[in-house]
Design an enzyme around this catalytic site. Structure first.
Site, PDB file in Angstrom:
ATOM      1  N   PRO A 280       0.838  -1.211   0.000  1.00 34.01           N
ATOM      2  CA  PRO A 280       0.000   0.000   0.000  1.00 34.01           C
ATOM      3  C   PRO A 280       0.866   1.252   0.000  1.00 34.01           C
ATOM      4  CG  PRO A 280      -0.031  -1.077   2.162  1.00 34.01           C
ATOM      5  CD  PRO A 280       0.796  -1.937   1.272  1.00 34.01           C
TER       6      PRO A 280
ATOM      7  N   GLN B 258      -6.231  -1.420   3.744  1.00 32.83           N
ATOM      8  CA  GLN B 258      -5.408  -1.256   4.949  1.00 32.83           C
ATOM      9  C   GLN B 258      -5.977  -0.153   5.830  1.00 32.83           C
ATOM     10  OE1 GLN B 258      -1.623   0.847   5.000  1.00 32.83           O
ATOM     11  NE2 GLN B 258      -0.624  -1.028   5.740  1.00 32.83           N
TER      12      GLN B 258
ATOM     13  N   CYS C 151       3.368   3.246   9.517  1.00 38.88           N
ATOM     14  CA  CYS C 151       3.408   4.611   8.968  1.00 38.88           C
ATOM     15  C   CYS C 151       4.236   5.523   9.887  1.00 38.88           C
ATOM     16  CB  CYS C 151       1.997   5.162   8.818  1.00 38.88           C
ATOM     17  SG  CYS C 151       2.000   6.842   8.155  1.00 38.88           S
TER      18      CYS C 151
ATOM     19  N   ASN D 227       9.749  -6.750   2.815  1.00 41.67           N
ATOM     20  CA  ASN D 227       9.531  -5.496   2.077  1.00 41.67           C
ATOM     21  C   ASN D 227      10.702  -4.532   2.282  1.00 41.67           C
ATOM     22  OD1 ASN D 227       7.797  -2.545   2.871  1.00 41.67           O
ATOM     23  ND2 ASN D 227       7.966  -3.255   0.770  1.00 41.67           N
TER      24      ASN D 227
HETATM   25  C1  FMN Z   1       4.755   7.817  -0.818  1.00 46.95           C
HETATM   26  C2  FMN Z   1       4.646   6.598   0.065  1.00 46.95           C
HETATM   27  C3  FMN Z   1       3.412   6.262   0.596  1.00 46.95           C
HETATM   28  C4  FMN Z   1       3.294   5.125   1.422  1.00 46.95           C
HETATM   29  N1  FMN Z   1       2.072   4.800   1.931  1.00 46.95           N
HETATM   30  C5  FMN Z   1       1.940   3.669   2.690  1.00 46.95           C
HETATM   31  C6  FMN Z   1       0.658   3.256   3.162  1.00 46.95           C
HETATM   32  O1  FMN Z   1      -0.381   3.871   2.888  1.00 46.95           O
HETATM   33  N2  FMN Z   1       0.611   2.132   3.940  1.00 46.95           N
HETATM   34  C7  FMN Z   1       1.736   1.395   4.241  1.00 46.95           C
HETATM   35  O2  FMN Z   1       1.655   0.393   4.940  1.00 46.95           O
HETATM   36  N3  FMN Z   1       2.946   1.763   3.768  1.00 46.95           N
HETATM   37  C8  FMN Z   1       3.064   2.866   3.005  1.00 46.95           C
HETATM   38  N4  FMN Z   1       4.283   3.205   2.499  1.00 46.95           N
HETATM   39  C9  FMN Z   1       5.424   2.295   2.723  1.00 46.95           C
HETATM   40  C10 FMN Z   1       5.564   1.308   1.563  1.00 46.95           C
HETATM   41  O3  FMN Z   1       4.431   0.485   1.450  1.00 46.95           O
HETATM   42  C11 FMN Z   1       6.797   0.395   1.763  1.00 46.95           C
HETATM   43  O4  FMN Z   1       6.632  -0.305   2.957  1.00 46.95           O
HETATM   44  C12 FMN Z   1       8.081   1.200   1.831  1.00 46.95           C
HETATM   45  O5  FMN Z   1       8.134   2.182   0.813  1.00 46.95           O
HETATM   46  C13 FMN Z   1       9.303   0.274   1.734  1.00 46.95           C
HETATM   47  O6  FMN Z   1       9.348  -0.391   0.513  1.00 46.95           O
HETATM   48  P1  FMN Z   1      10.313   0.143  -0.680  1.00 46.95           P
HETATM   49  O7  FMN Z   1      11.692   0.386  -0.086  1.00 46.95           O
HETATM   50  O8  FMN Z   1      10.288  -0.985  -1.677  1.00 46.95           O
HETATM   51  O9  FMN Z   1       9.692   1.399  -1.204  1.00 46.95           O
HETATM   52  C14 FMN Z   1       4.430   4.332   1.697  1.00 46.95           C
HETATM   53  C15 FMN Z   1       5.671   4.686   1.154  1.00 46.95           C
HETATM   54  C16 FMN Z   1       5.784   5.798   0.346  1.00 46.95           C
HETATM   55  C17 FMN Z   1       7.144   6.152  -0.222  1.00 46.95           C
END
Ligand code: FMN
Length: 326
Positions: free
Chosen positions: A16, A70, A100, A204
């Site tokens: 998400p 979520q 978050c 993740n």
């Molecule tokens: C702009 C943005 C918005 C995000 N919104 C959510 C969210 O709504 N819910 C959530 O669980 N994680 C959120 N995340 C975290 C991502 O789901 C993910 O866990 C995090 O970016 C790590 O993965 P990555 O390094 O592959 O980006 C967000 C991340 C970013 C950058």
């Protein structure tokens, strides 16, 4: 992989992401290989109050399945009431946000999101209240490895409590709240959580290529990978990651033309969903995802940001296609 009543036929999920994984994003990615996706997080309180914007964030279509919702919040009763609504809306899975890092959530909302990592008793109350309220769909928890403590100790405590309460799978983002989105995701810490529980764990953090997905599963032993920022403007990543995880050859990378086609589709979905005027602002950001790192990306960004209408954007995208004689 089975998660309660849900059978996942993929080991690659889209995480998400607020402001990113909206309906248009998902409609572009589904036919290109995205097997399971999440909506962005929604506030339990806003959902219970039937906030119009929140309901807009939860729009979907039959071709946009399976799909998880979520919830974020810190009040067990409110989270339970919101969970009932999520289930009634027909989502296939419900995830609870314990990751978050935004001050608005961590300091406001009585300590929601990643703040719950430091309040295991409250987290357990939420798990129990939600699991009592939800009848059919599986409930999962997405968390970070800690608040400030990078050892993974906080995540271990939450993971055990989640499992004991009846949570059916965990997603672990290998960063602390303090790290935000900087530094490298710690795949070893994800592995420590994986080894402490028997329910499936999705790893993740920093998956941008199939090779990253393979390394994440190899180092952590996780059961599936969750793609975050890597999926933005790269709807081909899910197939690439699937191939890497199953040892199949890497699919051919998208051409420049493929990128423009996907971007054009994204724009048209966004216009259909939001209307031309509201689509303009998000599309300035979204358009840049598709060309990031490619030659001419900086010039493209300058021109797309200068476009005053959706029609101007359409023309710009078309003008970048190679002419038939090329
Ligand atoms: C702009 C943005 C918005 C995000 N919104 C959510 C969210 O709504 N819910 C959530 O669980 N994680 C959120 N995340 C975290 C991502 O789901 C993910 O866990 C995090 O970016 C790590 O993965 P990555 O390094 O592959 O980006 C967000 C991340 C970013 C950058």
């Amino acid at each position: 992989m089975r998660i309660g009543t849900l059978t996942l036929d993929t080991r690659v999920l889209q995480s998400p992401m607020a402001g990113c994984t909206d309906l248009a994003f998902r409609l572009v990615a589904r036919p290109r290989g995205m097997g399971f996706a999440f909506l962005e997080m929604v506030s339990a309180t806003a959902l219970v109050r039937t906030n119009r914007k929140t309901l807009e964030l939860m729009r979907s279509l039959p071709e946009d399945r399976p799909l998880g919702a979520q919830l974020i919040g810190s009040d067990p009763a409110m989270m339970a009431e919101a969970s009932v609504r999520v289930e009634a809306m027909g989502f296939e899975l419900l995830d609870l946000n314990l990751g978050c890092p935004a001050p608005k959530m961590v300091k406001g909302e009585d300590g929601a999101g990643a703040a719950l990592l430091t309040k295991p008793e409250r987290a357990s109350e939420i798990f129990r209240a939600v699991l009592r309220a939800v009848r059919r769909i599986p409930v999962t928890v997405k968390m970070r490895i800690g608040f400030t403590d990078a050892s993974g100790r906080e995540a271990l405590e939450i993971a055990r409590r989640a499992q004991d309460s009846g949570i059916l799978a965990l997603c672990v983002h290998g960063r602390t709240r303090q790290q935000g989105y900087t530094g490298k995701a710690d795949y070893e810490a994800i592995g420590r959580v994986k080894r402490a529980v028997s329910i499936p764990v999705f790893g993740n953090g920093d998956v941008y290529t199939g090779e990253d997905a393979r390394r994440l599963t190899e180092v952590s032993g996780c059961d599936a990978v969750m793609i975050g920022r890597g999926g933005l403007g790269n709807p081909w990543l899910y197939r690439e990651a699937e191939a890497a995880l199953s040892g199949a050859p890497r699919p051919a990378p998208p051409s420049w033309e493929d990128r423009l086609t996907a971007l054009g589709e994204h724009l048209e979905h966004e216009v259909r969903i939001q209307g031309s005027e509201r689509a303009l602002r998000p599309m300035r950001r979204v358009a840049c995802w598709y060309v990031a790192g490619k030659p001419g990306a900086a010039e493209f960004r300058r021109r797309i940001c200068a476009a005053a209408t959706i029609d101007e954007m359409r023309l710009l995208i078309e003008s970048l296609r190679p002419s038939p004689s090329q």
